[in-house]
Design a protein around this motif. Structure first.
Motif, PDB file in Angstrom:
ATOM      1  N   SER A   1       0.982  -1.278  -0.137  1.00  0.00           N
ATOM      2  CA  SER A   1      -0.116   0.060   0.098  1.00  0.00           C
ATOM      3  C   SER A   1       0.789   1.299   0.002  1.00  0.00           C
ATOM      4  N   THR A   2       0.178   2.510  -0.281  1.00  0.00           N
ATOM      5  CA  THR A   2       0.953   3.750  -0.339  1.00  0.00           C
ATOM      6  C   THR A   2       0.174   4.816   0.675  1.00  0.00           C
ATOM      7  N   PRO A   3       1.071   5.382   1.282  1.00  0.00           N
ATOM      8  CA  PRO A   3       0.469   6.428   2.299  1.00  0.00           C
ATOM      9  C   PRO A   3      -0.537   7.484   1.580  1.00  0.00           C
ATOM     10  N   ARG A   4      -1.694   7.769   2.082  1.00  0.00           N
ATOM     11  CA  ARG A   4      -2.552   8.632   1.690  1.00  0.00           C
ATOM     12  C   ARG A   4      -2.081  10.061   1.805  1.00  0.00           C
ATOM     13  N   THR A   5      -2.526  11.057   0.999  1.00  0.00           N
ATOM     14  CA  THR A   5      -1.763  12.388   1.275  1.00  0.00           C
ATOM     15  C   THR A   5      -2.952  13.200   1.321  1.00  0.00           C
ATOM     16  N   LEU A   6      -2.867  14.560   1.511  1.00  0.00           N
ATOM     17  CA  LEU A   6      -3.781  15.505   1.676  1.00  0.00           C
ATOM     18  C   LEU A   6      -3.801  16.458   0.396  1.00  0.00           C
ATOM     19  N   SER A   7      -4.877  16.762  -0.265  1.00  0.00           N
ATOM     20  CA  SER A   7      -4.843  17.907  -1.250  1.00  0.00           C
ATOM     21  C   SER A   7      -5.329  19.268  -0.761  1.00  0.00           C
ATOM     22  N   ILE A   8      -4.379  19.968   0.148  1.00  0.00           N
ATOM     23  CA  ILE A   8      -4.526  20.906   0.859  1.00  0.00           C
ATOM     24  C   ILE A   8      -3.571  21.763   0.329  1.00  0.00           C
ATOM     25  N   PRO A   9      -3.485  23.326   0.569  1.00  0.00           N
ATOM     26  CA  PRO A   9      -2.460  23.934   0.384  1.00  0.00           C
ATOM     27  C   PRO A   9      -1.201  23.705   1.244  1.00  0.00           C
ATOM     28  N   GLY A  10      -0.120  23.580   0.669  1.00  0.00           N
ATOM     29  CA  GLY A  10       1.057  23.434   1.485  1.00  0.00           C
ATOM     30  C   GLY A  10       1.607  22.126   1.790  1.00  0.00           C
ATOM     31  N   ALA A  11       0.567  20.981   1.169  1.00  0.00           N
ATOM     32  CA  ALA A  11       0.941  19.625   1.345  1.00  0.00           C
ATOM     33  C   ALA A  11       2.157  19.075   0.742  1.00  0.00           C
ATOM     34  N   ASP A  12       2.727  20.073  -0.318  1.00  0.00           N
ATOM     35  CA  ASP A  12       3.838  19.546  -1.106  1.00  0.00           C
ATOM     36  C   ASP A  12       5.248  20.186  -0.327  1.00  0.00           C
ATOM     37  N   ALA A  13       5.095  20.975   0.625  1.00  0.00           N
ATOM     38  CA  ALA A  13       6.394  21.461   1.184  1.00  0.00           C
ATOM     39  C   ALA A  13       7.082  20.235   1.392  1.00  0.00           C
ATOM     40  N   PRO A  14       8.543  20.333   1.179  1.00  0.00           N
ATOM     41  CA  PRO A  14       9.537  18.997   1.513  1.00  0.00           C
ATOM     42  C   PRO A  14       9.533  18.569   3.095  1.00  0.00           C
ATOM     43  N   ASN A  15       9.321  19.440   4.170  1.00  0.00           N
ATOM     44  CA  ASN A  15       9.213  18.855   5.371  1.00  0.00           C
ATOM     45  C   ASN A  15       7.779  18.460   5.749  1.00  0.00           C
ATOM     46  N   VAL A  16       6.996  18.062   4.755  1.00  0.00           N
ATOM     47  CA  VAL A  16       5.921  17.345   5.355  1.00  0.00           C
ATOM     48  C   VAL A  16       6.124  15.838   4.911  1.00  0.00           C
ATOM     49  N   TYR A  17       6.050  15.192   5.751  1.00  0.00           N
ATOM     50  CA  TYR A  17       6.517  13.749   5.830  1.00  0.00           C
ATOM     51  C   TYR A  17       5.171  12.644   5.569  1.00  0.00           C
ATOM     52  N   THR A  18       5.623  11.420   5.393  1.00  0.00           N
ATOM     53  CA  THR A  18       4.649  10.520   5.312  1.00  0.00           C
ATOM     54  C   THR A  18       5.515   9.282   5.882  1.00  0.00           C
ATOM     55  N   LEU A  19       5.079   8.175   6.197  1.00  0.00           N
ATOM     56  CA  LEU A  19       6.040   7.048   6.805  1.00  0.00           C
ATOM     57  C   LEU A  19       5.469   5.658   6.109  1.00  0.00           C
ATOM     58  N   ARG A  20       6.105   5.144   5.331  1.00  0.00           N
ATOM     59  CA  ARG A  20       5.907   3.904   4.638  1.00  0.00           C
ATOM     60  C   ARG A  20       7.265   3.046   4.301  1.00  0.00           C
ATOM     61  N   ASN A  21       8.381   3.715   4.346  1.00  0.00           N
ATOM     62  CA  ASN A  21       9.470   2.876   3.690  1.00  0.00           C
ATOM     63  C   ASN A  21      10.724   3.276   4.757  1.00  0.00           C
ATOM     64  N   ILE A  22      11.851   2.483   4.584  1.00  0.00           N
ATOM     65  CA  ILE A  22      12.948   2.749   5.436  1.00  0.00           C
ATOM     66  C   ILE A  22      13.633   4.265   5.033  1.00  0.00           C
ATOM     67  N   GLU A  23      13.381   4.742   3.967  1.00  0.00           N
ATOM     68  CA  GLU A  23      13.799   6.029   3.636  1.00  0.00           C
ATOM     69  C   GLU A  23      13.054   7.031   4.497  1.00  0.00           C
ATOM     70  N   ASP A  24      11.929   6.973   4.488  1.00  0.00           N
ATOM     71  CA  ASP A  24      10.797   7.863   5.445  1.00  0.00           C
ATOM     72  C   ASP A  24      11.011   7.561   6.900  1.00  0.00           C
ATOM     73  N   SER A  25      11.572   6.311   7.453  1.00  0.00           N
ATOM     74  CA  SER A  25      11.770   6.273   8.743  1.00  0.00           C
ATOM     75  C   SER A  25      13.146   7.145   9.244  1.00  0.00           C
ATOM     76  N   ASP A  26      14.240   6.730   8.191  1.00  0.00           N
ATOM     77  CA  ASP A  26      15.339   7.570   8.399  1.00  0.00           C
ATOM     78  C   ASP A  26      15.222   8.894   8.437  1.00  0.00           C
ATOM     79  N   THR A  27      14.583   9.392   7.441  1.00  0.00           N
ATOM     80  CA  THR A  27      14.145  10.741   7.412  1.00  0.00           C
ATOM     81  C   THR A  27      13.858  11.321   8.738  1.00  0.00           C
TER      82      THR A  27
END
Length: 411
Positions: free
Chosen positions: A112-138
């Motif tokens: 599966s893939t994390p759901r995201t939000l379609s709201i202003p600002g959701a694409d900022a680089p310090n808006v995170y999701t958690l699904r894979n090892i890179e996400d956890s390391d971030t």
């Protein structure tokens, strides 16, 4: 079976690795190819929001098999590869390099893939999701930085587990949840309140019944950064990062485009076979007709990824097997450890009975239907009772709620 047969597994997680293992354990002599989209060998995901995020486990410790295992068992692994097309009529899959790979039997374990939000600002680089090892390391890097705060959107399992890890790193944590209680869909109001109190007692600012309308941002050096969230009532919560934890969607695109039966997940029978007899599906994407629960369920938890592959492998090999295990999941947050067994969807149960000390968070909770039959049980900081809970569920007989709550009476 013929050594000329070609079995292909599409997916790079625990379910895919365990399926390859099960095929070889059943002495399948043909070729086995595993194709995963991530750059890593298959690994388990629970540590990403638990032990790994807390700095207690490294990736090698929860990688399902080392590379040598695949060599020793003659399993071809293609990591960093996304399957672009599935053609059930030709019995081939298409790869990014333009090549096709034929199969005799195919397993879909695409996760599966994390759901995201379609709201202003959701694409900022310090808006995170958690699904894979890179996400956890971030997130680990963020916790270890000079940052002091995070807003988590969503009070589900991922949101709450990350909140616990963030508080352990001494960050200020605010959770914003649209529902009136945490974990409402999973546990209902009664047990959701237990987790609300758990987080509040550990310093989390829990905003329930609140809707995020915007992720606020500011222009940084060469980029736009999130600075917090704005709620529907106009209030703003400031933070140096935002985690979006509003659930996940099953990766069913391949199955849908190939014409398999899909409805909120890939529809499979009790043998985990799809509407195409040469294709099985396991893990997060599998919406299974469960032979014990007598209903179709899709469960996004580790236990399915661990245990379903043995049944799927048997089905691919033409053997009779059914997946009849009860759903199971667990969590660890602060000083609370919990296991949940069974299935009690919202509207299915009539009451929740507790056994033990809820205030001390040392108890067992039972979800009962209108006839006082046990649908599910959750043990909180009480251990070695999971088998008893299973027995009560599988018996399918009415229980005495007062006796169930009485700790002097054995389960």
């Amino acid at each position: 079976m013929s050594s000329d047969q070609r079995f292909v597994i599409v997916g790079g997680g625990l379910a895919a690795a365990k399926l390859a293992e099960a095929l070889r354990a059943n002495d399948f002599p043909g070729s086995v190819t595993l194709i995963g989209a991530e750059e890593w060998l298959p690994y388990e995901r629970p540590p990403l929001s638990k032990e790994h995020l807390a700095g207690k486990k490294q990736l090698t410790e929860f990688t399902t098999h080392p590379r040598q295992w695949y060599r020793d068992h003659n399993v071809k692994v293609r990591v960093g590869t996304t399957v672009e097309n599935l053609d059930p009529a030709a019995k081939t899959i298409s790869l990014p390099d333009g090549s096709t790979l034929p199969y005799d039997k195919l397993a879909l374990a695409t996760g599966s893939t994390p759901r995201t939000l379609s709201i202003p600002g959701a694409d900022a680089p310090n808006v995170y999701t958690l699904r894979n090892i890179e996400d956890s390391d971030t997130l680990i890097e963020y916790f270890a930085s000079a940052a002091q705060s995070i807003v988590i959107i969503g009070a589900g399992w991922i949101g709450l587990e990350v909140a616990a890890a963030a508080r352990a790193a001494d960050l200020s944590v605010t959770i914003v949840e649209n529902a009136e209680h945490p974990l409402l869909a999973s546990l209902g109001q009664e047990m959701g309140e237990v987790f609300a109190e758990l987080h509040r007692s550990n310093g989390v600012d829990l905003r329930l019944g609140a809707q995020v309308t915007e992720i606020t941002t500011t222009e940084g050096i060469g980029t736009r950064l999130a600075t917090g969230v704005k709620l529907a009532d106009g209030s703003v919560i400031e933070a140096e990062a935002v985690l979006v934890a509003v659930g996940a969607r099953p990766n069913v695109e391949l199955a849908t485009e190939a014409g398999l039966d899909v409805d909120g997940g890939v529809l499979v029978d009790e043998h985990l076979a799809t509407s195409n007899p040469d294709i099985v599906a396991v893990g997060d994407i599998a919406a299974q007709q469960h032979p014990v629960l007598e209903r179709r369920i899709r469960v996004e938890h580790w236990a399915n990824a661990l245990n379903q592959p043995a049944v799927a492998a048997a089905t691919m090999l033409g053997k009779q097997a059914s997946y009849d295990r009860l759903p199971y999941f667990f969590t660890d947050q602060y000083d609370l450890g919990m296991e949940y067994t069974g299935y009690a969807a919202p509207g299915d149960y009539a009451r929740v009975v507790t056994r033990g000390d809820v205030a001390k968070r040392e108890f067992v909770a039972f979800w009962l239907d209108a006839d006082n039959r046990v649908l599910a049980g959750m043990n909180v900081n009480v251990w070695d009772v999971t088998d008893r809970i299973k027995e009560l569920i599988l018996a399918g007989e009415p229980v005495d709620p007062e006796a169930l709550a009485d700790t002097s009476k054995p389960l």
